[in-house]
Design an enzyme around this catalytic site. Structure first.
Site, PDB file in Angstrom:
ATOM      1  N   GLY A  10       3.595   1.956  -9.473  1.00  0.00           N
ATOM      2  CA  GLY A  10       2.640   0.859  -9.983  1.00  0.00           C
ATOM      3  C   GLY A  10       1.351   0.519  -8.735  1.00  0.00           C
ATOM      4  O   GLY A  10       0.769  -0.504  -9.141  1.00  0.00           O
ATOM      5  N   ASP A  11       1.275   1.577  -8.028  1.00  0.00           N
ATOM      6  CA  ASP A  11       0.130   1.144  -7.146  1.00  0.00           C
ATOM      7  C   ASP A  11      -0.396   2.690  -6.772  1.00  0.00           C
ATOM      8  O   ASP A  11      -0.238   3.653  -7.412  1.00  0.00           O
ATOM      9  CB  ASP A  11       0.410   0.384  -6.024  1.00  0.00           C
ATOM     10  CG  ASP A  11      -0.908  -0.347  -5.336  1.00  0.00           C
ATOM     11  OD1 ASP A  11      -1.853   0.461  -4.925  1.00  0.00           O
ATOM     12  OD2 ASP A  11      -1.013  -1.440  -5.458  1.00  0.00           O
TER      13      ASP A  11
END
Length: 507
Positions: free
Chosen positions: A297-298
């Site tokens: 997610g990053d």
């Protein structure tokens, strides 16, 4: 005894050497196909066939994970755990219960304590069998192997009250999300030597959903902790496991030397899992990251070295890092990043043989006034982009600071950055190099680049305050800031102005 002088002597079986366990047992592994009057042609055929079959058997049965041979390639309910140390324990020896409900923190702590007593004898190995092993955070010890069997899952407990608070990292001086203490990691180590975390692709699962929800709802008073964090340590190997759903950064080696990370699968939802970076080397030296699949997610990987004045004072660079043979997906951020916390410096980084797909950005360098230090000697080679918004990014106004104590005139130096063999398709903006008058991008080089576009627009190769060169053919056509050379290295066209800016954030 076999008569090797008589061609008519045809043994009915192959005799294995005697041993304490098998005696002189007759093994009928190779049947007799031909009688004693076998012609020379058939003998030659049989010899060649035997060699081929024997070689093929050993080739296909070699098990790279355990370093040995397995008799069959089909899955078994359980696999024998290799002994990577002279002394090995099972978690169940210390009362562990893998039912996903029983808390196993005490079992892990007792096992680590037992291994810590073996430092002078080469250390010990803790085998985690198949099962769901719920635990609060625990620490590792030197000369330890943590081995996760196939089907073994270490689960982080879903209650922040079990997670210890630790001081801020000295090179950050501040929790990344809140001032003051930060939560520790699920698996942690400090001042260690000779650490191995490996397995038959067992899983360490942080069960980060609770953390992500509370972060979005602003219900946490401290910075979330990583899934695995090893600090001030050396001679580290992490391989052949899955890391999943970290509360925060997934794997965080901090101020470590001689680190190998390979054959990892790192997973988190690509949306709704904030700050779940895959691997964050932070003030690390002599590291290899290879053969991994990362979808998080990053940033897939983010190389760091401290934050503003705290990182400058700590003064530990990230240097001599090789990243290769990865498949990475980062829908909201970048596949491979440097920064933005890079105030101890970043140098001598090679990123090669990388496939970045369905991501917001490909490879990115991010910094800002106040960071100080440098990013130099960065080499990107053989990078493939597939469905990205922006392929190559250098951003110099990433203005997140720990507090007001930073020096706004501490300008980082960006220089000696090369991009070679960059290919792909479905990219909106292949290149965006956003230097400034205070932070120019110097000595950048492009060679062998061809990236297919999703939008036919001008200025898809964007530059501002960039100095460097293009060698040979590059598509899309490069910005005016760069000198053009032919394949033989002869200057074809010198740039008119390196300060021209055609940065366009409208697409």
């Amino acid at each position: 005894m076999l008569d090797t002088t008589n061609p008519s002597a045809s043994p009915s079986c192959w005799w294995a050497p005697s041993s304490p366990t098998n005696g002189s047992r007759c093994r009928r592994w190779i049947p007799v196909f031909f009688s004693g009057n076998l012609c020379a042609t058939h003998k030659t055929f049989f010899a060649v066939l035997s060699v081929v079959l024997f070689s093929t058997f050993f080739y296909w049965q070699f098990d790279a994970t355990s370093g040995g041979f397995s008799v069959f390639r089909r899955a078994f309910p359980s696999r024998e755990l290799p002994r990577l140390r002279r002394v090995a324990f099972n978690l169940t020896d210390f009362g562990g219960v893998g039912d996903g409900v029983t808390l196993n923190t005490e079992a892990f702590e007792k096992a680590v304590a037992a291994i810590s007593k073996l430092r002078g004898k080469g250390g010990g190995q803790l085998n985690v069998p198949p099962g769901n092993w719920l635990t609060a955070p625990f620490n590792l010890t030197s000369h330890m192997t943590l081995f996760l069997a196939e089907g073994a899952v270490i689960l982080g407990i879903n209650d922040e009250n079990y997670w210890p608070l630790m001081p801020p990292l000295p090179s950050y001086g501040h929790g990344r999300e809140h001032a003051g203490p930060r939560y520790g990691s699920l698996i942690h180590g400090q001042n260690l030597n000779d650490i191995v975390i490996t397995g038959h692709n067992g899983t360490i699962n942080g069960q980060g959903q609770m953390w992500w929800k509370k972060y979005r709802q602003k219900l946490l008073n401290h910075t979330r902790g990583p899934l695995v964090q090893i600090m001030w340590s050396s001679n580290i190997l992490i391989s052949n496991i899955t890391l999943q759903d970290s509360p925060f950064w997934t794997l965080h080696p901090y101020d470590c030397k001689n680190v190998t990370i390979k054959n990892l699968t790192i997973l988190a939802p690509t949306r709704g899992a904030p700050n779940t970076d895959g691997i964050d080397p932070d003030s690390c030296e002599d590291m290899v990251i290879e053969d991994c699949y990362i979808s998080v997610g990053d940033d897939g990987i983010a190389i760091k070295s401290g934050w503003d004045q705290y990182g400058i004072a700590y003064g530990r660079p990230s240097t001599n890092i090789l990243i290769r043979n990865l498949v990475v997906r980062s829908v909201v951020s970048a596949g491979i990043s440097i920064g933005s916390e890079m105030s101890g410096g970043v140098s001598n980084i090679t990123v090669e043989n990388i496939h970045i797909w369905n991501s917001r950005r490909g490879v990115r360098i991010k910094t800002a006034p106040g960071r100080g230090a440098y990013v130099r000697q960065i080499r990107y080679r053989n990078i493939t982009f597939d469905d990205l918004r922006v392929g190559i990014v250098v951003k110099t106004d990433y203005n997140e600071h720990p507090d007001i104590g930073f020096d706004p005139k501490a300008f980082p130096i960006l220089e000696d950055i090369s991009y070679t063999s960059i290919h792909g398709e479905g990219v909106r903006v292949p290149v965006r190099l956003q230097g400034t008058e205070e932070i120019p991008v110097k000595n950048v080089m492009f060679q062998d680049m061809s990236v297919g576009l999703t939008d036919i627009k001008k200025h898809v190769f964007q530059c501002a305050f960039v100095q460097g060169r293009v060698i040979g053919t590059v598509f899309p056509p490069p910005c005016e800031n760069l000198d053009l050379y032919d394949e033989q290295g002869h200057l074809v066209k010198e740039s008119v102005s390196q300060n021209v800016s055609d940065i366009d954030y409208s697409f």
